[in-house]
Design an enzyme around this catalytic site. Structure first.
Site, PDB file in Angstrom:
ATOM      1  N   SER A 146      15.820  -0.290  -6.537  1.00 12.49           N
ATOM      2  CA  SER A 146      14.558   0.001  -7.197  1.00 12.49           C
ATOM      3  C   SER A 146      14.664   1.325  -7.970  1.00 12.49           C
ATOM      4  CB  SER A 146      13.432   0.016  -6.159  1.00 12.49           C
ATOM      5  OG  SER A 146      12.171  -0.036  -6.784  1.00 12.49           O
ATOM      6  N   ASP A 204      12.216  -6.868  -7.178  1.00  6.63           N
ATOM      7  CA  ASP A 204      12.605  -5.584  -6.589  1.00  6.63           C
ATOM      8  C   ASP A 204      13.504  -5.734  -5.359  1.00  6.63           C
ATOM      9  OD1 ASP A 204      12.347  -3.023  -5.043  1.00  6.63           O
ATOM     10  OD2 ASP A 204      10.974  -2.527  -6.663  1.00  6.63           O
TER      11      ASP A 204
END
Length: 306
Positions: free
Chosen positions: A46, A162
């Site tokens: 991320s 993500d």
């Protein structure tokens, strides 16, 4: 008899997920560099993937300069209030930022200054996907695509989101890429419940104006969906609930993964005072990243033999 000299152990750096708290990674890398610690393997998840990519592309100074200059007003310009889209972030503006401060469009992972990998999640199977080759910018896009904020990325027939959903601090990836010693940066060590405690104590969240814009946009389309009153008996606002839920999921997932795959050195910056979307608070996050390294200096020297 001539004894062969042992080569120095390969050092890996695992940069974890954590949205705006991820600017602390910049401080960590700078502090380690000041200690003459330069990891040969850098893996990110991320926001950690974004900072890691800027580092291996030689653009960390550019990224730091940009995030330190970011203001609340400029941050709001990256928010697109259109619920017909697959996310709230203006993708075109963010792409321009990537090209300016992270990496070139044509830059490949293979050309990086250190071994690099990012982690994403296969939306259909829930499996983690590692980017260890190919365009560096794709590796970043896939890893940061937090559902609700960014649209999923289609890659080789899969929809990716993500990486924090499956491997928020990619220690395992560093080992897989050959790291002997792994330094991890966990941004989620002290975040659960702190946001709501601050609200009960009357402390202001400096990033509320951005979240309020999003909440008002949702209420415009569905006014009865969430109660925006500030009474104690009213439920949390839309993005308070989302932020709290993400904090819980990240904390529990991080604890689980690190218990099974512990790093050699764990860095846990104290970042509960920085909200999920307060990207303009880079100075505080970067400084805490540096201070976290200094607090752990005895352990770092012990493990690395420095």
């Amino acid at each position: 008899m001539i004894q062969q000299r042992k080569s120095a152990p390969s050092i890996g750096l695992a940069l974890g997920s954590g949205a705006s708290r991820g600017w602390a990674h910049i401080g960590v890398i700078k502090a380690l560099s000041d200690l003459d610690i330069h990891p040969q393997v850098v893996c990110g998840c991320s926001i950690g993937a974004l900072v890691a990519a800027a580092y291996v592309a030689g653009n960390l100074d550019k990224l730091e300069q940009w995030v330190r200059s970011l203001t609340r007003v400029e941050l709001a310009r990256y928010i697109e209030l259109n619920l017909s889209l697959n996310g709230f972030v203006d993708i075109e503006k963010l792409h321009e930022f990537f090209l300016q401060c992270v990496c070139r469009e044509d830059q490949s992972i293979e050309d990086s200054t250190a071994k690099f990998a990012s982690v994403a999640t296969d939306l259909e199977t829930g499996r983690e996907v590692w980017f260890t080759s190919g365009p560096l910018i794709d590796a970043v896009w896939a890893s940061i695509s937090l559902p609700g904020l960014f649209p999923p990325l289609q890659h080789q027939g899969r929809w990716l989101v993500d990486g924090g959903l499956v491997n928020p601090v990619p220690v395992s990836v560093c080992h897989a890429l050959g790291a002997d010693i792994v330094i991890s940066v966990n941004l989620n060590g002290d975040i659960v419940g702190k946001h709501f405690i601050q609200k009960r104590n009357g402390q202001q969240n400096n990033g509320n104006h951005v979240m309020d814009r999003l909440s008002r946009a949702v209420n415009k389309y569905s006014p009865s969906l969430f109660n925006d009153e500030k009474e104690k008996t009213s439920p949390p606002g839309l993005f308070d609930a989302i932020a709290g839920s993400i904090n819980i999921a990240q904390d529990r997932n991080t604890r689980s993964r690190l218990a099974g795959e512990p790093p050699d050195i764990m860095l846990s910056p104290k970042l509960s005072h920085i909200g999920l979307m307060e990207f303009y608070r880079a100075e505080a996050a970067i400084q805490e990243g540096k201070e976290c390294v200094m607090r752990m200096l005895p352990e770092i020297r012990h493990v690395l033999g420095k």
